[in-house]
Every structure is written in C-alpha cells, then in structure tokens.
Design an enzyme around this catalytic site. Structure first.
Site, PDB file in Angstrom:
ATOM      1  N   HIS A 162     -52.613  20.993   5.842  1.00  0.00           N
ATOM      2  CA  HIS A 162     -52.263  19.595   5.613  1.00  0.00           C
ATOM      3  C   HIS A 162     -53.459  18.696   5.951  1.00  0.00           C
ATOM      4  O   HIS A 162     -53.805  17.777   5.199  1.00  0.00           O
ATOM      5  CB  HIS A 162     -51.060  19.191   6.480  1.00  0.00           C
ATOM      6  CG  HIS A 162     -49.739  19.628   5.928  1.00  0.00           C
ATOM      7  ND1 HIS A 162     -49.410  20.947   5.726  1.00  0.00           N
ATOM      8  CD2 HIS A 162     -48.654  18.893   5.538  1.00  0.00           C
ATOM      9  CE1 HIS A 162     -48.174  21.025   5.242  1.00  0.00           C
ATOM     10  NE2 HIS A 162     -47.698  19.793   5.113  1.00  0.00           N
TER      11      HIS A 162
ATOM     12  N   ASP B 246      -7.619  -5.572  -4.199  1.00  0.00           N
ATOM     13  CA  ASP B 246      -7.362  -4.527  -5.191  1.00  0.00           C
ATOM     14  C   ASP B 246      -7.697  -5.004  -6.598  1.00  0.00           C
ATOM     15  O   ASP B 246      -7.998  -4.188  -7.477  1.00  0.00           O
ATOM     16  CB  ASP B 246      -5.893  -4.107  -5.133  1.00  0.00           C
ATOM     17  CG  ASP B 246      -5.591  -3.178  -3.965  1.00  0.00           C
ATOM     18  OD1 ASP B 246      -6.542  -2.598  -3.416  1.00  0.00           O
ATOM     19  OD2 ASP B 246      -4.412  -3.042  -3.619  1.00  0.00           O
TER      20      ASP B 246
ATOM     21  N   HIS C 259       1.657   2.998  -3.377  1.00  0.00           N
ATOM     22  CA  HIS C 259       0.712   3.853  -4.094  1.00  0.00           C
ATOM     23  C   HIS C 259       1.138   5.309  -4.123  1.00  0.00           C
ATOM     24  O   HIS C 259       0.989   5.991  -5.136  1.00  0.00           O
ATOM     25  CB  HIS C 259      -0.673   3.786  -3.439  1.00  0.00           C
ATOM     26  CG  HIS C 259      -1.514   2.641  -3.891  1.00  0.00           C
ATOM     27  ND1 HIS C 259      -2.153   2.611  -5.099  1.00  0.00           N
ATOM     28  CD2 HIS C 259      -1.838   1.480  -3.272  1.00  0.00           C
ATOM     29  CE1 HIS C 259      -2.832   1.482  -5.215  1.00  0.00           C
ATOM     30  NE2 HIS C 259      -2.652   0.775  -4.120  1.00  0.00           N
TER      31      HIS C 259
ATOM     32  N   GLU D 210      -9.378   2.072   5.616  1.00  0.00           N
ATOM     33  CA  GLU D 210      -9.873   1.717   4.287  1.00  0.00           C
ATOM     34  C   GLU D 210      -9.743   0.207   4.083  1.00  0.00           C
ATOM     35  O   GLU D 210     -10.695  -0.470   3.693  1.00  0.00           O
ATOM     36  CB  GLU D 210      -9.068   2.467   3.223  1.00  0.00           C
ATOM     37  CG  GLU D 210      -9.447   2.110   1.800  1.00  0.00           C
ATOM     38  CD  GLU D 210      -8.487   2.707   0.787  1.00  0.00           C
ATOM     39  OE1 GLU D 210      -8.854   2.784  -0.390  1.00  0.00           O
ATOM     40  OE2 GLU D 210      -7.352   3.078   1.162  1.00  0.00           O
ATOM     41  N   HIS D 211      -8.549  -0.332   4.322  1.00  0.00           N
ATOM     42  CA  HIS D 211      -8.300  -1.776   4.246  1.00  0.00           C
ATOM     43  C   HIS D 211      -7.835  -2.248   5.620  1.00  0.00           C
ATOM     44  O   HIS D 211      -6.882  -1.693   6.170  1.00  0.00           O
ATOM     45  CB  HIS D 211      -7.185  -2.101   3.251  1.00  0.00           C
ATOM     46  CG  HIS D 211      -7.354  -1.496   1.901  1.00  0.00           C
ATOM     47  ND1 HIS D 211      -6.704  -0.329   1.515  1.00  0.00           N
ATOM     48  CD2 HIS D 211      -8.077  -1.893   0.826  1.00  0.00           C
ATOM     49  CE1 HIS D 211      -7.032  -0.039   0.267  1.00  0.00           C
ATOM     50  NE2 HIS D 211      -7.859  -0.970  -0.177  1.00  0.00           N
TER      51      HIS D 211
ATOM     52  N   GLN E 272       0.822  -1.209   0.000  1.00  0.00           N
ATOM     53  CA  GLN E 272       0.000   0.000   0.000  1.00  0.00           C
ATOM     54  C   GLN E 272       0.859   1.262   0.000  1.00  0.00           C
ATOM     55  O   GLN E 272       0.484   2.279  -0.578  1.00  0.00           O
ATOM     56  CB  GLN E 272      -0.964  -0.014   1.185  1.00  0.00           C
ATOM     57  CG  GLN E 272      -1.994  -1.123   1.120  1.00  0.00           C
ATOM     58  CD  GLN E 272      -2.764  -1.138  -0.194  1.00  0.00           C
ATOM     59  OE1 GLN E 272      -3.478  -0.201  -0.536  1.00  0.00           O
ATOM     60  NE2 GLN E 272      -2.615  -2.218  -0.961  1.00  0.00           N
TER      61      GLN E 272
END
Length: 436
Positions: free
Chosen positions: A426, A367, A267, A333-334, A264
């Site tokens: 109403h 992924d 990235h 996230e992961h 990771q």
C-alpha cells in the site's frame, strides 16, 4: 378490551415488558425458501404455480398492459382521483426537499473529496393487496424514487381474482397518475423473487428485468422473501404489521384516542395499538369509547382481534417522563403525542418511525395526506432505521482528487499506517510515484 401492563414504580428496561407481536420471520423464511428458489431457477412457470396456489389466479402474463393501466385511470372515481392528485402533490413537496446536493471538501491544498449522490438505476416497488388495497402506497413508494432521479421504476402488486387477474384497479390508476407504466400482476414472495432475480414471461415483451432495490410493505411472507434477497438486492426494511403508540395524559380526548387505536387495528388482526399514559381516568374513558366505537366499525372482528391481542394494550406509567422513556424503548412505527406541551415532548423522542403531534395530527393524516411517507420501520426497528425517503434510493460515492504536491505531503502518513498494518505494498503504491 385492552390488556394492561403496569410499569408504575418500575425501573426495569421496558423493552421486554411492552406489548409486542410475536412474529418469527426466520420460520417463515424456511417455509417460503422453496418458492423463492423456484422463481430463481424456473422463472415464469414458478411464478404461475405460486400465483395459482396463493392467489387463486391463473396468470397468463406477468406484465399489465398499457391499455389496462389507462382504463383503470379513466374509470377512477373522481373523488378518489382528486384525493390521489392532492396526496401526490403534497408528497412531492416534502420529498423534493430531501434531495441531497453534492459536496466538495478541500482537505488540503490540491486535495479534495467530493461526495456525489447518485440514484440507483432500477427499483422494484411492492404494493400489497391482501386484506386491503393500497393506492396510497403506490404514491409513497414512487414519489421519493422519482425525486431521487431513479430512471426505471417497476411496480408489483398481487392479481385480484375479481379484477380479471389484474392488480386492484385503484392501484393501477395510481400508477397511471404517477407516470409508471411497468406494472406486474404478481404478489407475495414470488413477486419479491421476480424483482430480485428477474424472470422470463409469456414472451420477450413480458420479461421482468432484475432491479437494484426493492421497497414497500407486505405480509410476513413478503418480509421473509426480502430477508432471503438481502444482499442480492438492496432492501428498504423488513416491515411487519402496523403499530401505533399513543402517549397521552388527562388532557387527551378519549374519543380521539379510541378512534386512533381503532384506525390502525383495522389494518390487520396482528396490528398493534398501544396506549401509554399516567392517567387511569383516561384509560377508563378510552375503554368506554372503544366499547361504543368498535361495534360500529366496518371491520369489527378484525379490529377486536387486534385490540385484544398480545401486541396491543394499555401501559400505565408514573408520569410523562417515564412515558417518554417507555415510548422510546418501544420505538413505534407511528407515535402520537396527545399531552400538555406535546411539541416539546415530541422533540425529545429519539425512536419512532413518524411522530404525530397534538389533537389535529392523527396517524390517518400521515397515512394519506400529510406529505410525509407512510412506509415506516416496525417491530422496534425505528431504534436504528428510518422510513422510506429520497435517501433510500441514493448512494453516496466519494470522488478523490489529489495533485502531486498533496499526495507527496500525505505519503509519510500512508506509509506509516501501511507498515503498521503489515501492508507494505500500500505504501509502495504511493512512494513509487516519487522514485525513479
């Protein structure tokens, strides 16, 4: 290499103590606002100007020709083609099961409410193309939209100077394999603005019509532009740099843990790689593996910067129970769980974009080829948000059907509440149906 945070013995809320990237999207919003407003006001010419400044490309047309998309598919490496086709098949299998069905509830005799799930009409799918290119992200965006029944799909991806000003050829090839033929060679904040507001082009055939929803990851400028467009169109999420948290004990293989942290970090220099563990022995072994593996990886400088940044590190905990509280607070996230009884722990996690259980389910699998979606919430947003799915492209619409008797039965309750809220008209809208 990794920073350390020792939470052993601590009873404080770990949210403010965890490693976290320091990103101020609000500052980026003000910096990128002129670009977005220029595209809104001037369309094609503003997109050309931004593309020249940020991508170093002279853009003569917005839309990629059908011939260029087909040529990219024809030239695709056979192994990459086979991999993409397999990834598409697996993603379609998972996302097909996410499609909700319409449900009709009989509230009272003669009175029903039906919830219809209706796809949005037109979606803009953003595929980044900065430090890396992501044909897999084409799959992750397009497949759930197609499963939802979206009729009009648009892909925008940055033009590449080394590909004649077109998006990366592998991105174009993935579009071809998925049957997407409306692709624009536009990236960054200008792409988000183009999708949200629409834009003229070089001619009528080059025009991009506005979309209803924009999805897909991107850098901080894409995220800032999404924030500006929220409300004009639907936005999936404000995705930031990627994150991995690994909850591990002394049964974890340090080679696996180190490799996953590196995967990771590759990235982005801002990517977050966090190890949460009660085992100092594991930490020492992972550090040794990082010292061995990092110099051997292709993007060593990027990986090293990410792993040594404030957003990455080791968090020491008393035991796995505290570790579970810590990863829930972090809301990665992961999240990988490499422990004894990993599945049981995984089922107790409340906050994560996606959870990877045991030694044979690394984040890299998700992924690409697990069948799950890799467009996931970052920056702690997994506490309140989900990853991209079929539901991201659907709206629930209630259809109310009552007959005369059912309305008459409900009338006193409507009138009582309408009067309590000082909205007598109403109630009169109901009673008018039963008075001459």
């Amino acid at each position: 290499m990794l920073n350390r945070t020792d939470l052993r013995g601590s009873r404080r809320d770990p949210r403010g103590l965890m490693p976290r990237a320091q990103l101020d999207v609000s500052v980026a919003v003000e910096q990128i606002r002129p670009v977005v407003e220029a595209v809104h006001e001037h369309g094609f010419s503003a997109i050309q100007d931004a593309t020249r400044r940020f991508d170093g490309v002279e853009l003569s047309r917005l839309r990629v020709s059908a011939d260029a998309i087909a040529a990219a598919a024809d030239a695709l490496d056979p192994d990459v083609r086979a991999a993409l086709l397999e990834v598409i098949a697996r993603a379609r299998k998972v996302h097909a099961d996410q499609r909700r069905t319409d449900v009709t509830t009989q509230v009272v005799p003669g009175g029903t409410v039906t919830e219809r799930w209706v796809p949005v009409g037109r979606v803009g799918l953003y595929v980044p193309g900065g430090l890396a290119v992501y044909p897999s992200t084409v799959v992750m965006n397009v497949v759930p939209a197609q499963a939802a029944g979206v009729e009009s799909l648009v892909v925008a991806s940055p033009p590449q100077a080394d590909n004649d000003g077109l998006p990366d050829a592998r991105v174009l090839a993935a579009c071809a394999l998925l049957g997407v033929d409306e692709v624009y060679a536009v990236g960054g904040a200008q792409a988000v603005a183009m999708l949200g507001y629409g834009s003229d082009g070089a001619d009528a055939a080059d025009r991009c019509e506005p979309v209803d929803v924009i999805t897909g990851p991107g850098n901080i400028w894409v995220t800032a532009a999404k924030r500006l467009l929220r409300g004009v169109v639907g936005i999936d999420a404000e995705a930031g740099p990627t994150e991995i948290a690994v909850l591990a004990d002394d049964t974890a293989d340090p080679r696996h843990v180190a490799a996953d942290l590196i995967s990771q970090a590759e990235h982005d220099p801002l990517a977050a790689s966090v190890l949460v563990t009660p085992s100092e022995t594991l930490v020492a072994a992972v550090e040794e593996e990082l010292a061995r593996q990092v110099p051997a990886t292709k993007h060593e400088a990027r990986v090293r910067e990410a792993l040594t940044g404030v957003q990455s590190g080791v968090v020491l905990v008393d035991d796995l129970e505290q570790g579970l509280r810590v990863v829930d607070a972090y809301a990665a996230e992961h999240l990988e769980i490499q422990t004894r009884g990993a599945r049981e722990l995984a089922l107790r996690v409340r906050n994560a974009g996606a959870i990877f259980v045991g030694p044979w389910a690394p984040v890299s699998l998700g992924d690409y080829a697990a069948g799950s979606n890799h467009v996931l919430p970052t920056g702690g947003c997994a506490r309140h948000s989900s990853g991209l799915s079929v539901q991201s492209f659907l709206r629930g619409i209630h259809v109310v059907e009552y007959d005369e008797a059912a309305l008459r039965d409900a009338a006193p309750h409507v009138v009582a509440l309408a009067n309590a809220e000082d909205l007598p008209a109403h109630g009169q809208a109901v009673t008018a149906r039963f008075t001459p």
